[in-house]
Each structure stands twice: as C-alpha cells, then as structure tokens.
Design a protein around this motif. Structure first.
Motif, PDB file in Angstrom:
ATOM      1  N   GLU A 127       0.830  -1.192   0.000  1.00 42.77           N
ATOM      2  CA  GLU A 127       0.000   0.000   0.000  1.00 42.77           C
ATOM      3  C   GLU A 127       0.871   1.250   0.000  1.00 42.77           C
ATOM      4  O   GLU A 127       2.014   1.235   0.467  1.00 42.77           O
ATOM      5  N   GLY A 128       0.304   2.351  -0.498  1.00 43.19           N
ATOM      6  CA  GLY A 128       1.002   3.624  -0.472  1.00 43.19           C
ATOM      7  C   GLY A 128       0.017   4.763  -0.514  1.00 43.19           C
ATOM      8  O   GLY A 128      -1.122   4.603  -0.982  1.00 43.19           O
ATOM      9  N   THR A 129       0.431   5.926  -0.014  1.00 45.71           N
ATOM     10  CA  THR A 129      -0.412   7.117  -0.058  1.00 45.71           C
ATOM     11  C   THR A 129       0.385   8.295  -0.611  1.00 45.71           C
ATOM     12  O   THR A 129       1.612   8.377  -0.456  1.00 45.71           O
ATOM     13  N   PHE A 130      -0.323   9.193  -1.250  1.00 45.96           N
ATOM     14  CA  PHE A 130       0.248  10.454  -1.730  1.00 45.96           C
ATOM     15  C   PHE A 130      -0.708  11.585  -1.383  1.00 45.96           C
ATOM     16  O   PHE A 130      -1.876  11.511  -1.749  1.00 45.96           O
ATOM     17  N   PRO A 131      -0.238  12.647  -0.680  1.00 46.43           N
ATOM     18  CA  PRO A 131       1.099  12.758  -0.104  1.00 46.43           C
ATOM     19  C   PRO A 131       1.325  11.682   0.947  1.00 46.43           C
ATOM     20  O   PRO A 131       0.384  11.131   1.509  1.00 46.43           O
ATOM     21  N   GLU A 132       2.571  11.428   1.246  1.00 45.92           N
ATOM     22  CA  GLU A 132       2.915  10.258   2.050  1.00 45.92           C
ATOM     23  C   GLU A 132       2.438  10.357   3.496  1.00 45.92           C
ATOM     24  O   GLU A 132       2.029   9.363   4.086  1.00 45.92           O
ATOM     25  N   GLU A 133       2.480  11.556   4.076  1.00 47.42           N
ATOM     26  CA  GLU A 133       2.159  11.715   5.487  1.00 47.42           C
ATOM     27  C   GLU A 133       0.873  12.495   5.735  1.00 47.42           C
ATOM     28  O   GLU A 133       0.147  12.209   6.673  1.00 47.42           O
ATOM     29  N   GLY A 134       0.595  13.512   4.941  1.00 51.45           N
ATOM     30  CA  GLY A 134      -0.511  14.415   5.229  1.00 51.45           C
ATOM     31  C   GLY A 134      -1.595  14.392   4.166  1.00 51.45           C
ATOM     32  O   GLY A 134      -1.818  13.381   3.510  1.00 51.45           O
ATOM     33  N   SER A 135      -2.270  15.522   4.023  1.00 52.54           N
ATOM     34  CA  SER A 135      -3.366  15.674   3.076  1.00 52.54           C
ATOM     35  C   SER A 135      -3.229  17.013   2.370  1.00 52.54           C
ATOM     36  O   SER A 135      -2.527  17.912   2.837  1.00 52.54           O
ATOM     37  N   TYR A 136      -3.919  17.136   1.252  1.00 56.58           N
ATOM     38  CA  TYR A 136      -4.082  18.421   0.586  1.00 56.58           C
ATOM     39  C   TYR A 136      -5.475  18.958   0.899  1.00 56.58           C
ATOM     40  O   TYR A 136      -6.423  18.201   1.100  1.00 56.58           O
ATOM     41  N   LEU A 137      -5.580  20.277   0.931  1.00 54.62           N
ATOM     42  CA  LEU A 137      -6.857  20.925   1.183  1.00 54.62           C
ATOM     43  C   LEU A 137      -7.328  21.627  -0.079  1.00 54.62           C
ATOM     44  O   LEU A 137      -6.538  21.981  -0.955  1.00 54.62           O
ATOM     45  N   LEU A 138      -8.639  21.848  -0.159  1.00 58.11           N
ATOM     46  CA  LEU A 138      -9.197  22.608  -1.264  1.00 58.11           C
ATOM     47  C   LEU A 138     -10.426  23.348  -0.778  1.00 58.11           C
ATOM     48  O   LEU A 138     -11.139  22.870   0.110  1.00 58.11           O
ATOM     49  N   GLY A 139     -10.657  24.515  -1.343  1.00 59.04           N
ATOM     50  CA  GLY A 139     -11.845  25.282  -0.998  1.00 59.04           C
ATOM     51  C   GLY A 139     -11.530  26.658  -0.460  1.00 59.04           C
ATOM     52  O   GLY A 139     -10.523  26.869   0.226  1.00 59.04           O
ATOM     53  N   ALA A 140     -12.415  27.611  -0.764  1.00 56.70           N
ATOM     54  CA  ALA A 140     -12.204  28.995  -0.351  1.00 56.70           C
ATOM     55  C   ALA A 140     -12.430  29.199   1.137  1.00 56.70           C
ATOM     56  O   ALA A 140     -12.059  30.243   1.677  1.00 56.70           O
ATOM     57  N   ALA A 141     -13.036  28.230   1.830  1.00 52.16           N
ATOM     58  CA  ALA A 141     -13.304  28.390   3.260  1.00 52.16           C
ATOM     59  C   ALA A 141     -12.151  27.910   4.121  1.00 52.16           C
ATOM     60  O   ALA A 141     -12.244  27.946   5.345  1.00 52.16           O
ATOM     61  N   CYS A 142     -11.050  27.439   3.517  1.00 50.20           N
ATOM     62  CA  CYS A 142      -9.904  26.998   4.302  1.00 50.20           C
ATOM     63  C   CYS A 142      -9.202  28.215   4.905  1.00 50.20           C
ATOM     64  O   CYS A 142      -9.310  29.327   4.403  1.00 50.20           O
ATOM     65  N   ASP A 143      -8.471  27.998   5.989  1.00 45.93           N
ATOM     66  CA  ASP A 143      -7.947  29.135   6.740  1.00 45.93           C
ATOM     67  C   ASP A 143      -6.756  29.775   6.043  1.00 45.93           C
ATOM     68  O   ASP A 143      -6.245  29.283   5.042  1.00 45.93           O
ATOM     69  N   GLU A 144      -6.296  30.898   6.607  1.00 44.58           N
ATOM     70  CA  GLU A 144      -5.255  31.690   5.972  1.00 44.58           C
ATOM     71  C   GLU A 144      -3.932  30.935   5.881  1.00 44.58           C
ATOM     72  O   GLU A 144      -3.166  31.119   4.930  1.00 44.58           O
ATOM     73  N   ASP A 145      -3.639  30.081   6.867  1.00 45.58           N
ATOM     74  CA  ASP A 145      -2.408  29.318   6.810  1.00 45.58           C
ATOM     75  C   ASP A 145      -2.394  28.409   5.588  1.00 45.58           C
ATOM     76  O   ASP A 145      -1.368  28.241   4.927  1.00 45.58           O
ATOM     77  N   TRP A 146      -3.544  27.804   5.295  1.00 41.08           N
ATOM     78  CA  TRP A 146      -3.614  26.947   4.118  1.00 41.08           C
ATOM     79  C   TRP A 146      -3.454  27.758   2.839  1.00 41.08           C
ATOM     80  O   TRP A 146      -2.740  27.358   1.925  1.00 41.08           O
ATOM     81  N   VAL A 147      -4.096  28.906   2.772  1.00 40.59           N
ATOM     82  CA  VAL A 147      -3.983  29.744   1.581  1.00 40.59           C
ATOM     83  C   VAL A 147      -2.530  30.103   1.330  1.00 40.59           C
ATOM     84  O   VAL A 147      -2.032  30.013   0.209  1.00 40.59           O
ATOM     85  N   ALA A 148      -1.809  30.470   2.383  1.00 43.05           N
ATOM     86  CA  ALA A 148      -0.409  30.843   2.228  1.00 43.05           C
ATOM     87  C   ALA A 148       0.444  29.653   1.800  1.00 43.05           C
ATOM     88  O   ALA A 148       1.340  29.776   0.972  1.00 43.05           O
ATOM     89  N   GLU A 149       0.154  28.473   2.357  1.00 36.50           N
ATOM     90  CA  GLU A 149       0.987  27.308   2.083  1.00 36.50           C
ATOM     91  C   GLU A 149       0.679  26.664   0.745  1.00 36.50           C
ATOM     92  O   GLU A 149       1.561  26.346  -0.032  1.00 36.50           O
TER      93      GLU A 149
END
Length: 332
Positions: free
Chosen positions: A257-279
C-alpha cells in the motif's frame, strides 16, 4: 542564491509552500504527456502540431512518470519568480548567474539536468500541451526524455519553468503526483476532478480519499501499469456556499500500500484558513479568496518559449542548448 532546505516530511507533503497547487497541476500534466503522448492530439492541434506528423519515434513512445523533487521545485520556482519580478526571459538568471551554476546551486545530486521555460500561456494545460509539446526547439524532447527521473515545476503568474533531473528518486511510491482541478470551487456548486499518476505492477485499487470517504479512480490516459487515473466528484457545500475539504490518494499493488502525499493531506476550498492559503497557493499567482486568478489579461498577449536539452557527468552540469527563442502571439 541559496536553495531552501526541506523540513522532515513525507514524499509530496508541502514544505514551506512547495509544491503549490499550480505546480502540482503542471507536474501532473507533464506526466500525462509522458505516459500517453498520443492521447492529447486535440490539444496538439490547438497548438499547431500533430502527434502523427511531428513527433519522433522516441517522442511517440510512452515513458514512466517522473517523481517530484524538492530541490528541482525550489529551482524552478526561483527562476519563474526571477523572470516575473525582473521582466526577464532566459535560462540564465537576471543577475547573470548561468543556467549551469543556478542548477548546480539547487540540485547537486546529478549533473544531468534539463529545463523548459515559457511565458504568457493562460494555464498549466495550455503551456504544457499547446506550448512545449508543440515546440520544435527541444521542449517536447525534454518532456519525453527517458533520461529524467525527477522534476520540479515553478509557476509564478504566467511564467512557467520545468526543471528535470537524472538523480535517483528518494521514494519508492508508485504515485508520483496527484492534484485536483479546478483549484477552487466557484459559484456555490462545482464538480472537481481528482487526478493521480501511477506506475507499477498488479494494481488492485487506486482511490482518492476525500474527507474520509474513498472514491475509486479509473485510468484516463495510459494503462493500469503506467497511466493517469481520475474521478469527478460533486462537492457538498455549506448553506453559505463555503467549502473546505482535505484529501489524499491511496493505492494497493504488488508492492503493498502507499499514499500520496505520504504523510498528510491536501486541502481545497475557499473556506480553508489563511495558513492553508499561504501554504498551498504559495507563489502560484492565485490570490483571491474566491479562487479566481490574479493573472490579468494584459499578461497573456505575448507567448514565449525557451527549451534546452542537457547532458552531463557526475559533479558538473553541462548544457547543450538548442535553438534559442520561439515566439507566438495569441488572441484573447
């Protein structure tokens, strides 16, 4: 000019905003061309060329998708930003640093490197399939070269860079890149397509896991052993039309088994917080909260391409330039 050092993270996990969404999309489309160059004839025709008439035998031959590599992503972003900030368009940097020296500063692991740059295309699909894949100046040869194992892309406004490397990948994951498109939901309702490339054996399943719910992907370009997989999902919006979701890709094959990204997740959407927008958005040229692009139409009147092929030996970077500058203009 100092290359950034990645923090400890799994393969594909964003580090200081690398890779951003636009760079992941361009990387995915690069791999879509590699695994199934014949499938994109309609886009080649829009760019003024044809798979059947203009591609060499090697360029018609499918290749494995290339891995994402942080240092190449850093180098490509740096160069796109330099060109954008200084009204500059060349493989060499605006301060006079040569292409060879710039790449050695960022990517010391291999002397074999190649680069494509472009300006003025409206999006990542157009620059890849209508631009570089339809150029006679070495861009298509770079994208379809079997000598490359790794790639970093840089997208700043409508300046684009692909930096290819021949180094050994630092992961054994069989998904090399994944992304959703379009970047953000708009108008309170939208279907989003999730793409992931794959190369391996005996694939038994490949999914995008969105907010904890798995959705199976099906091959759209290439084959089950070497292809790009996709699924279209209708998003569930809040009453106010806002949305923020998280996702990752999962597969199972003969290697496990494998996952991408390997450790975390990606976010999507205009309601995500400012840290996500910057990153996540980073330097990709998308700045408004509703997901619209900050690229103005005045930036899209002139389209330029420069490509180079490369050869090298360990410890040094040697550039073999091809024909210099190709110019095209596009009606808006």
């Amino acid at each position: 000019m100092t290359a950034l050092l990645p923090a400890f993270a799994g393969y594909g996990d964003p580090v200081d905003g690398y890779p951003n969404w636009a760079e992941r999309e361009l990387h995915l489309y690069t791999n879509a061309a590699r695994v199934d160059p014949e499938a994109h004839e309609e886009s080649y025709q829009a760019g003024g060329c044809s798979f059947y008439q203009h591609f060499s035998d090697d360029e018609q031959t499918p290749k494995d998708p290339v891995y994402w590599q942080f240092d190449l992503n850093d180098a490509a972003r740096y160069h796109s930003d330099d060109m954008h900030a200084n009204d500059w368009f060349s493989h060499d940097s605006s301060d006079g640093t040569s292409f060879q020296q710039r790449m050695a500063n960022f990517y010391p692991k291999s002397g074999s490197v190649g680069e494509n740059i472009a300006y003025g295309y409206p999006d990542q699909w157009a620059v890849n399939f209508e631009g570089w894949m339809c150029s006679t100046d070495g861009h298509r040869a770079n994208i379809m070269s079997g000598m490359w194992n790794e790639l970093g892309t840089g997208v700043v406004s409508n300046y684009y860079t692909q930096d290819f490397g021949g180094g050994t990948p630092e992961t054994g994951l069989n998904i090399r890149m994944g992304v959703h498109t379009p970047q953000m939901p708009r108008d309170g309702s939208e279907d989003i397509t999730f793409y992931a490339d794959y190369a391996g054996e005996a694939l038994s399943g490949i999914f995008v896991v969105l907010d904890g719910e798995p959705y199976p992907l099906e091959v759209v370009w290439g084959t089950d052993e070497r292809g790009v997989f996709a699924v279209e999902i209708e998003l569930a919006f809040e009453d106010d039309g806002a949305y923020c979701g998280q996702y990752y890709f999962w597969y199972e094959d003969a290697d496990g088994e494998g996952t991408f990204p390997e450790e975390g997740s990606y976010l999507l959407g205009a309601a995500c917080d400012e840290d996500w927008v910057a990153e996540q958005i980073g330097a990709g040229g998308f700045t408004s909260g509703d997901g619209s692009s900050s690229r103005g139409s005045d930036l899209m009147g002139d389209i330029r391409l420069v490509g180079c092929s490369a050869t090298g030996v360990a410890g040094a970077a040697w550039l073999l330039p091809l024909v210099g500058l190709a110019r095209r203009r596009r009606s808006l």
